[in-house]
Design a protein around this motif. Structure first.
Motif, PDB file in Angstrom:
ATOM      1  N   GLU A  36       4.540  -7.012 -50.496  1.00 55.09           N
ATOM      2  CA  GLU A  36       4.401  -8.422 -50.166  1.00 55.09           C
ATOM      3  C   GLU A  36       3.123  -8.678 -49.365  1.00 55.09           C
ATOM      4  N   THR A  37       2.573  -9.879 -49.507  1.00 55.42           N
ATOM      5  CA  THR A  37       1.416 -10.284 -48.707  1.00 55.42           C
ATOM      6  C   THR A  37       1.891 -10.688 -47.318  1.00 55.42           C
ATOM      7  N   VAL A  38       1.190 -10.206 -46.301  1.00 50.76           N
ATOM      8  CA  VAL A  38       1.553 -10.495 -44.912  1.00 50.76           C
ATOM      9  C   VAL A  38       0.393 -11.225 -44.236  1.00 50.76           C
ATOM     10  N   PHE A  39       0.706 -12.339 -43.576  1.00 47.58           N
ATOM     11  CA  PHE A  39      -0.281 -13.063 -42.785  1.00 47.58           C
ATOM     12  C   PHE A  39      -0.283 -12.515 -41.361  1.00 47.58           C
ATOM     13  N   VAL A  40      -1.462 -12.348 -40.806  1.00 50.18           N
ATOM     14  CA  VAL A  40      -1.618 -11.860 -39.434  1.00 50.18           C
ATOM     15  C   VAL A  40      -2.271 -12.952 -38.598  1.00 50.18           C
ATOM     16  N   GLU A  41      -1.660 -13.283 -37.476  1.00 49.05           N
ATOM     17  CA  GLU A  41      -2.200 -14.324 -36.602  1.00 49.05           C
ATOM     18  C   GLU A  41      -2.280 -13.826 -35.170  1.00 49.05           C
ATOM     19  N   ALA A  42      -3.437 -14.039 -34.560  1.00 54.08           N
ATOM     20  CA  ALA A  42      -3.669 -13.619 -33.179  1.00 54.08           C
ATOM     21  C   ALA A  42      -3.653 -14.824 -32.255  1.00 54.08           C
TER      22      ALA A  42
END
Length: 214
Positions: free
Chosen positions: A163-169
C-alpha cells in the motif's frame, strides 16, 4: 536498488578535491540522498556506531572536502546538534539526489522530523520526499485527495502490504484544525505522522494512522 556512484563520479563532483570514502561514509551518503538532512545523533546511531571517535570528526572531514555542508540546530531534549546536507547540487546529483532549501515555510526542524521518521520506519527502500514525487505519485494524490498543494504529504513510501503510505512531519507547530483537515483529506490512505514530544497539538495513533514521537 541502492544508488552507489563510482569513484570517477565522486571525483568529478568534488571538482579537484579527493577523499577516500569508507563504508560508513557511503551508507551515510546513501541515506542522505533519501532525506536530504541528517543530524549528528542519527549519524552516531545508524552510520558511525562502531567508531571510537565522535562521528562529527569524520563528518566534518567530509565538510572540509566539499561533500557536505553543516548547519547547527538546538532541539529540545537534545541540545545543540550538527546537521548535514550535500555540499553542492553537483555532489547531490552524483548520489542520485536533489538538494532542497529550508526557510520560513519549511524549517530545518521540520526537515529533521521527516528525516527521523525515515529511520524510525527502518529506511523504506522507496522513501521519497515531496520534491522527488513521480508523475504516478502525483496522479495518486490527485485521485485520492484532489489537487490542492497543501494536501500533498511531505513524503511517501510503499508499505509492507504494497500500500502507498503518506508521511507527514509536524515540527510541533500544527494546531488541531490543521491536523484534522489533513487527516480527513487523506482518510483513504494509510498515514504516518511524526511529532516532537513538545508538540502544540499531540496526535494519537488510530485506525490507518501511525504516530511517532521523534
Amino acid at each position: 536498488m541502492v544508488f552507489n556512484p563510482g569513484t570517477s563520479k565522486i571525483r568529478d563532483a568534488l571538482t579537484h578535491k579527493e577523499i577516500r570514502l569508507s563504508r560508513d561514509d557511503r551508507l551515510f551518503l546513501q541515506d542522505l540522498a533519501k532525506v536530504e538532512f541528517i543530524s549528528s545523533d542519527i549519524a552516531q546511531k545508524h552510520h558511525y556506531q562502531n567508531r571510537k571517535t565522535d562521528p562529527t570528526v569524520r563528518l566534518n572531514r567530509l565538510v572540509e572536502a566539499g561533500l557536505l555542508k553543516r548547519h547547527f540546530i538546538t532541539e529540545q531534549g537534545r541540545g545543540q546538534l550538527s546537521v548535514y546536507e550535500f555540499g553542492e547540487d553537483n555532489i547531490a546529483k552524483a548520489w542520485g539526489a536533489k538538494r532542497s532549501h529550508f526557510g520560513a515555510n519549511r524549517t530545518l526542524h521540520h526537515e529533521l522530523v521527516t528525516s527521523r521518521l525515515y529511520f524510525k520506519l527502518e529506511r523504506p527502500n522507496d522513501f521519497r520526499k515531496e520534491n522527488r514525487f513521480t508523475k504516478k505519485d502525483k496522479q495518486f494524490i490527485q485521485e485520492r485527495v484532489g489537487g490542492r498543494h497543501d494536501y500533498q504529504p511531505d513524503a511517501m513510501y510503499t508499505g509492507t502490504q504494497g500500500e502507498t503510505v503518506f508521511v507527514e512531519a509536524d515540527s510541533g507547530q500544527y494546531n488541531r484544525t490543521q491536523i484534522h483537515t489533513k487527516q480527513q483529506a487523506w482518510r483513504r490512505v494509510k498515514q504516518v505522522w511524526g511529532q516532537p514530544g513538545h508538540a502544540f497539538a499531540p496526535i494519537c495513533s488510530q485506525d490507518n494512522i501511525e504516530v511517532y514521537r521523534v
